[in-house]
Design an enzyme around this catalytic site. Structure first.
Site, PDB file in Angstrom:
ATOM      1  CG  ASP A 172      22.122  -7.206  20.108  1.00 30.79           C
ATOM      2  OD1 ASP A 172      21.238  -6.360  19.930  1.00 30.79           O
ATOM      3  OD2 ASP A 172      22.621  -7.449  21.228  1.00 30.79           O
ATOM      4  CB  ILE A 173      27.043  -4.914  21.040  1.00 31.53           C
ATOM      5  CG1 ILE A 173      27.314  -4.079  19.775  1.00 31.53           C
ATOM      6  CG2 ILE A 173      28.279  -4.940  21.938  1.00 31.53           C
ATOM      7  CD1 ILE A 173      27.583  -2.623  20.068  1.00 31.53           C
ATOM      8  CD  GLU A 216      21.700  -3.382  22.634  1.00 27.53           C
ATOM      9  OE1 GLU A 216      21.371  -4.241  23.473  1.00 27.53           O
ATOM     10  OE2 GLU A 216      21.164  -2.260  22.583  1.00 27.53           O
TER      11      GLU A 216
END
Length: 301
Positions: A172-173, A216
Site C-alpha cells: 500500500d502506498i 492504492e
C-alpha cells in the site's frame, strides 16, 4: 494463420491421428495423444489453444475427457471440437450440449478441417483480446482484481498438485490520501502509474504476476516461491519505490510503501477458503507494517 497457436489432437486411431496432424501441422504447432488420459495430461502441462477430440476411444470416451477438461481450472476454457465417424443428428446435438464448440465428421475433408480450425482460432484471438481488456486496470496497465482472483485460483491449485510453495505480497502506498489532497487526483493517478511501473520493472520473473488490488494497494503472486524468496522480492520492490521520485509542479515527491508478505504450500482441495484466509493474513500484515511506522515489511502469521 498463427503458427504459434497450439492444437492438441486426441484420437486412439493412429491413422486418423496422423491424417489430422498432417493436415494441420503446416499452420499450427500440433501435439498428439493416442488416448484420453494422455490427452488430459498434455492439456494440463502445455498451453493448448484448441483441442480436436475423438468421441469414441477405448480407454475413456470423448465425453468423459471433455467433462474432465471442464472440471480442471487450467483446462476448462480450452475450446474443444469433437471428431467422429457417427452421422446421427442426435450425436451432434449431444456434443454441442456437452460443451464442445464444433463437430467434424469422418472421413475428413482437409479444406473443411482447415477452415473450421481457422474460424475457431480467430474467435479465440478475439475472445482473448476482450478478456485481456476486462482483466486489465485501465489506469496503471497492470492486471486488475478480477484477474488476481482468477490467477490465484490457478496458482493455488497448481501449487497444491505440485506440493510447491506459493508466495504473495501486498503493498500500500504510504500517505497516498495526503498526496491526493495536496496535489489533486490527477497527480494521484500519476503516482499510481509510477508505483505500478516500479513494481513491474522489479518483478522480472516471467511467472510472477502484478495486480492492482484496489485503490492504492497492489498485489504480487509469486509461484514456486518460499517465504525467503518472497521476502527478497518484496524488499527489492520496497527499496525501488523508496528510491523513485515523482515530479509534480517542479517538486520532487518521494514515495514509500508498506508491505505484507506470506508464503504457503496449499493443501489439496483447500481453495477457496484457505486461499481467502491466506490473503487476509497478508493484508493484516500489510496494515501492521503501516502501524509499525510505514516503509517496512511485515511477515504474515
Amino acid at each position: 494463420m498463427d503458427a504459434k497457436k497450439v492444437i492438441l489432437i486426441i484420437d486412439d486411431d493412429p491413422l486418423m491421428l496422423g491424417v489430422l496432424a498432417k493436415i494441420l501441422s503446416p499452420y499450427y504447432s500440433v501435439k498428439a495423444a493416442s488416448s484420453g488420459e494422455a490427452g488430459l495430461r498434455i492439456a494440463e502441462k502445455y498451453n493448448i489453444d484448441l483441442i480436436l477430440l475423438d468421441v469414441v476411444m477405448k480407454d475413456i470416451s470423448g465425453y468423459e475427457v471433455l467433462a474432465k477438461l471442464k472440471e480442471n481450472s487450467q483446462t476448462k476454457d480450452i475450446p474443444v471440437i469433437f471428431i467422429t465417424g457417427r452421422n446421427a443428428t442426435g450425436d451432434e446435438v449431444n456434443a454441442l450440449e456437452s460443451g464442445a464448440v464444433d463437430y467434424i465428421r469422418k472421413p475428413f475433408v482437409p479444406e473443411v478441417v482447415i477452415l473450421r480450425t481457422r474460424i475457431h482460432m480467430q474467435l479465440i484471438t478475439q475472445t482473448r483480446i476482450i478478456e485481456r481488456i476486462s482483466l486489465t486496470d485501465g489506469l496503471t496497465g497492470v492486471s486488475n482484481r478480477r484477474c488476481f482472483d482468477q490467477q490465484l485460483e490457478q496458482e493455488w491449485n497448481r501449487a497444491s498438485r505440485n506440493h510447491s510453495s506459493l508466495g504473495l505480497f501486498m503493498l500500500d502506498i504510504d500517505y497516498f490520501k495526503k498526496l491526493n489532497d495536496t496535489y489533486g487526483h490527477a497527480h494521484g493517478d500519476l503516482a499510481l502509474k509510477s508505483i505500478a511501473d516500479v513494481i513491474v520493472q522489479t518483478v522480472k520473473r516471467g511467472t510472477d504476476f502484478v495486480y492492482r488490488w484496489g485503490g492504492e494497494e497492489f498485489a504480487v503472486i509469486l509461484p514456486e516461491t518460499p517465504i525467503k524468496g518472497a521476502l527478497l522480492v518484496a524488499e527489492k520492490v520496497r527499496l525501488n519505490i523508496e528510491g523513485s521520485v515523482l515530479k509534480i509542479d517542479n517538486k520532487e515527491i518521494k514515495m514509500t510503501a508498506s508491505i505484507g508478505v506470506g508464503a504457503t504450500v496449499p493443501e489439496h482441495g483447500s481453495y477457496p477458503h484457505k486461499a481467502e484466509a491466506f490473503c487476509e493474513r497478508i493484508d493484516k500484515a500489510l496494515y501492521q507494517a503501516k502501524t509499525n511506522g510505514r516503509n517496512r515489511i511485515e511477515l504474515a502469521d
